[in-house]
Scaffold this active site. Structure first.
Site, mmCIF file in Angstrom:
data_model
loop_
_atom_site.group_PDB
_atom_site.id
_atom_site.type_symbol
_atom_site.label_atom_id
_atom_site.label_comp_id
_atom_site.label_asym_id
_atom_site.label_seq_id
_atom_site.Cartn_x
_atom_site.Cartn_y
_atom_site.Cartn_z
ATOM 1 N N GLN A 105 39.235 43.212 -39.220
ATOM 2 C CA GLN A 105 39.041 42.884 -40.640
ATOM 3 C C GLN A 105 37.626 43.262 -41.084
ATOM 4 O O GLN A 105 37.430 43.789 -42.177
ATOM 5 C CB GLN A 105 39.290 41.396 -40.886
ATOM 6 C CG GLN A 105 40.711 40.981 -40.537
ATOM 7 C CD GLN A 105 41.148 39.682 -41.202
ATOM 8 O OE1 GLN A 105 40.527 39.205 -42.141
ATOM 9 N NE2 GLN A 105 42.245 39.118 -40.719
ATOM 10 N N SER A 139 31.595 40.194 -56.143
ATOM 11 C CA SER A 139 32.363 38.948 -56.248
ATOM 12 C C SER A 139 31.465 37.735 -56.009
ATOM 13 O O SER A 139 30.488 37.827 -55.246
ATOM 14 C CB SER A 139 33.474 38.938 -55.198
ATOM 15 O OG SER A 139 34.110 37.679 -55.163
ATOM 16 N N TYR A 193 35.187 39.758 -46.094
ATOM 17 C CA TYR A 193 35.174 40.095 -47.527
ATOM 18 C C TYR A 193 33.852 39.626 -48.160
ATOM 19 O O TYR A 193 33.198 40.374 -48.897
ATOM 20 C CB TYR A 193 36.372 39.434 -48.217
ATOM 21 C CG TYR A 193 36.460 39.719 -49.694
ATOM 22 C CD1 TYR A 193 36.909 40.963 -50.160
ATOM 23 C CD2 TYR A 193 36.110 38.754 -50.640
ATOM 24 C CE1 TYR A 193 36.990 41.230 -51.519
ATOM 25 C CE2 TYR A 193 36.192 39.010 -52.001
ATOM 26 C CZ TYR A 193 36.635 40.244 -52.439
ATOM 27 O OH TYR A 193 36.713 40.502 -53.795
ATOM 28 N N VAL A 195 30.940 39.078 -46.757
ATOM 29 C CA VAL A 195 29.800 39.891 -46.316
ATOM 30 C C VAL A 195 29.835 41.263 -47.001
ATOM 31 O O VAL A 195 28.799 41.787 -47.426
ATOM 32 C CB VAL A 195 29.776 40.033 -44.772
ATOM 33 C CG1 VAL A 195 28.731 41.048 -44.334
ATOM 34 C CG2 VAL A 195 29.506 38.679 -44.111
ATOM 35 N N THR A 232 46.001 39.456 -59.541
ATOM 36 C CA THR A 232 46.301 40.821 -59.092
ATOM 37 C C THR A 232 46.949 40.703 -57.719
ATOM 38 O O THR A 232 47.074 39.606 -57.176
ATOM 39 C CB THR A 232 45.005 41.642 -58.943
ATOM 40 O OG1 THR A 232 44.205 41.024 -57.914
ATOM 41 C CG2 THR A 232 44.211 41.718 -60.225
HETATM 42 P P1 NAP Z 1 43.971 45.126 -56.281
HETATM 43 O O1 NAP Z 1 44.944 44.739 -57.320
HETATM 44 O O2 NAP Z 1 44.338 44.998 -54.844
HETATM 45 O O3 NAP Z 1 43.491 46.615 -56.590
HETATM 46 C C1 NAP Z 1 42.578 47.253 -55.759
HETATM 47 C C2 NAP Z 1 42.483 48.703 -56.170
HETATM 48 O O4 NAP Z 1 41.553 49.365 -55.299
HETATM 49 C C3 NAP Z 1 43.809 49.448 -56.030
HETATM 50 O O5 NAP Z 1 43.922 50.400 -57.043
HETATM 51 C C4 NAP Z 1 43.662 50.131 -54.681
HETATM 52 O O6 NAP Z 1 44.455 51.287 -54.533
HETATM 53 C C5 NAP Z 1 42.190 50.500 -54.771
HETATM 54 N N1 NAP Z 1 41.648 50.912 -53.483
HETATM 55 C C6 NAP Z 1 41.647 50.253 -52.300
HETATM 56 N N2 NAP Z 1 41.096 51.015 -51.352
HETATM 57 C C7 NAP Z 1 40.739 52.187 -51.944
HETATM 58 C C8 NAP Z 1 40.150 53.383 -51.488
HETATM 59 N N3 NAP Z 1 39.810 53.554 -50.205
HETATM 60 N N4 NAP Z 1 39.899 54.374 -52.379
HETATM 61 C C9 NAP Z 1 40.249 54.225 -53.665
HETATM 62 N N5 NAP Z 1 40.846 53.134 -54.158
HETATM 63 C C10 NAP Z 1 41.087 52.126 -53.293
HETATM 64 O O7 NAP Z 1 42.621 44.280 -56.410
HETATM 65 P P2 NAP Z 1 41.853 43.725 -57.717
HETATM 66 O O8 NAP Z 1 42.015 42.259 -57.699
HETATM 67 O O9 NAP Z 1 42.205 44.497 -58.922
HETATM 68 O O10 NAP Z 1 40.347 44.028 -57.279
HETATM 69 C C11 NAP Z 1 39.527 44.988 -57.917
HETATM 70 C C12 NAP Z 1 38.083 44.707 -57.543
HETATM 71 O O11 NAP Z 1 37.712 43.406 -57.991
HETATM 72 C C13 NAP Z 1 37.836 44.697 -56.022
HETATM 73 O O12 NAP Z 1 36.584 45.278 -55.750
HETATM 74 C C14 NAP Z 1 37.823 43.209 -55.691
HETATM 75 O O13 NAP Z 1 37.103 42.947 -54.511
HETATM 76 C C15 NAP Z 1 37.161 42.651 -56.926
HETATM 77 N N6 NAP Z 1 37.411 41.222 -57.169
HETATM 78 C C16 NAP Z 1 38.672 40.778 -57.409
HETATM 79 C C17 NAP Z 1 38.869 39.431 -57.684
HETATM 80 C C18 NAP Z 1 40.229 38.867 -58.004
HETATM 81 O O14 NAP Z 1 40.339 37.644 -58.211
HETATM 82 N N7 NAP Z 1 41.282 39.666 -58.071
HETATM 83 C C19 NAP Z 1 37.781 38.529 -57.667
HETATM 84 C C20 NAP Z 1 36.510 39.039 -57.412
HETATM 85 C C21 NAP Z 1 36.336 40.376 -57.186
HETATM 86 P P3 NAP Z 1 45.904 51.235 -53.799
HETATM 87 O O15 NAP Z 1 46.904 50.826 -54.831
HETATM 88 O O16 NAP Z 1 46.061 52.646 -53.340
HETATM 89 O O17 NAP Z 1 45.810 50.256 -52.669
#
Ligand code: NAP
Length: 276
Positions: A105, A139, A193, A195, A232
């Site tokens: 992880q 985050s 995550y 870190v 999400t």
């Molecule tokens: P998500 O729905 O899982 O979407 C993540 C996106 O990143 C997807 O489009 C995924 O593509 C893409 N991705 C993953 N690895 C990649 C790579 N190697 N190259 C290009 N794209 C890649 O997650 P989310 O909740 O929208 O999160 C978006 C951002 O917000 C992240 O940085 C997350 O850490 C941050 N965040 C989220 C939350 C929350 O509550 N959701 C809170 C704090 C921060 P695939 O479809 O191909 O996998």
């Protein structure tokens, strides 16, 4: 070469990234690129926006692949002579109940969230145009993880003189310590995550400092932010915000007016600068 302003959002085929593209299509006066590692999923997302009457363009981008990042850089340089807005949104998180060993992880999470984001910055920051905006989606999990670090690590991560090389060394050490099963003994919190997001926030602070030192006259604003807890695939259906609500802070930072001199080098959530 086109003189149209251009915005790029990483990992934007779904989730918060997709909602950021949707908002930029409505508010950004230029071309908006939805990017995805998988062209099929990316094109599908562009078509979904098209049905909403919104016009996003597509370019492939896998932040884990240097070649893919460089192909996007070359395309932007050639077609637009650079870029105006970069939102580093792509990220991954293992589910709480995932049985993958912590060492795995740690390596996989850091690879995309920290090293991938850093590689995108290394390649694309030099072509960000004057008055450009860079938003690194981090985050509050990073802020909590910071509190779980040893005093020594906290001091390093809060330092105003830490260099990018030193940060990379620390992130690499975390992965190595995790592999040897000694990360907690070495003062790390038990969250890969968290870190990785410490890394994104500290990287943003360093990069903003470097912009001040090397490109002050370019007025580029660069910040890290937290979108909040968003419904999400990553955070699940019980999270408090919709993706469009989660996009609000990143979009606010991406669209700061050209006469704004801040925020810059900050960690921002709910459009408010937070103490790191
Ligand atoms: P998500 O729905 O899982 O979407 C993540 C996106 O990143 C997807 O489009 C995924 O593509 C893409 N991705 C993953 N690895 C990649 C790579 N190697 N190259 C290009 N794209 C890649 O997650 P989310 O909740 O929208 O999160 C978006 C951002 O917000 C992240 O940085 C997350 O850490 C941050 N965040 C989220 C939350 C929350 O509550 N959701 C809170 C704090 C921060 P695939 O479809 O191909 O996998």
């Amino acid at each position: 070469m086109s003189s149209v302003p251009v915005a790029v959002v990483t990992g934007s085929n779904k989730g918060i990234g997709f909602a950021i593209v949707r908002a930029l299509c409505k508010q950004f006066p230029g071309d908006v690129y939805l990017t995805a590692r998988d062209p099929g999923r990316g094109q599908e997302a562009v078509a979904k926006l098209q049905k909403e009457g919104l016009h996003a363009l597509f370019h492939q981008l896998d932040v884990d692949e240097l070649q893919s990042i460089r192909a996007l850089r070359d395309f932007l340089k050639e077609k637009y002579g650079g870029l105006n807005v970069l939102v580093n949104n792509a990220g991954i998180a293992f589910k709480v109940h995932d049985t993958a060993p912590f060492a795995v992880q740690a390596e996989v999470t850091l690879k995309t969230n920290f090293f991938g984001t850093r590689n995108v910055c290394t390649e694309l920051l030099p072509i960000v145009k004057p008055y450009g905006k860079v938003v690194n989606v981090s985050s509050v999990a990073g802020s909590s993880a910071l509190g779980g670090c040893s005093q020594e690590l906290q001091q390093k991560f809060r330092s105003n003189t830490i260099t990018e090389d030193e940060l990379v060394e620390l992130m690499t050490k975390f992965v190595e310590d995790a592999k040897e099963g000694v990360h907690q003994k070495e003062g790390w919190p038990n969250t890969a995550y968290g870190v990785s997001k410490i890394g994104v926030t500290v990287l943003s602070r360093i990069q903003a400092r470097m912009l001040n030192e090397k490109r002050k006259g370019d007025h580029i604003l660069l910040n890290a932010c937290c979108p909040g807890l968003v419904r999400t695939d990553m955070a699940g259906p019980k999270a408090t915000k919709s993706p469009d609500e989660g996009a609000e802070t990143p979009v606010y930072l991406a669209l700061l007016p050209s006469d704004a001199d801040g925020p810059h080098g900050q960690f921002v959530s709910d459009k408010t600068v937070r103490t790191w």
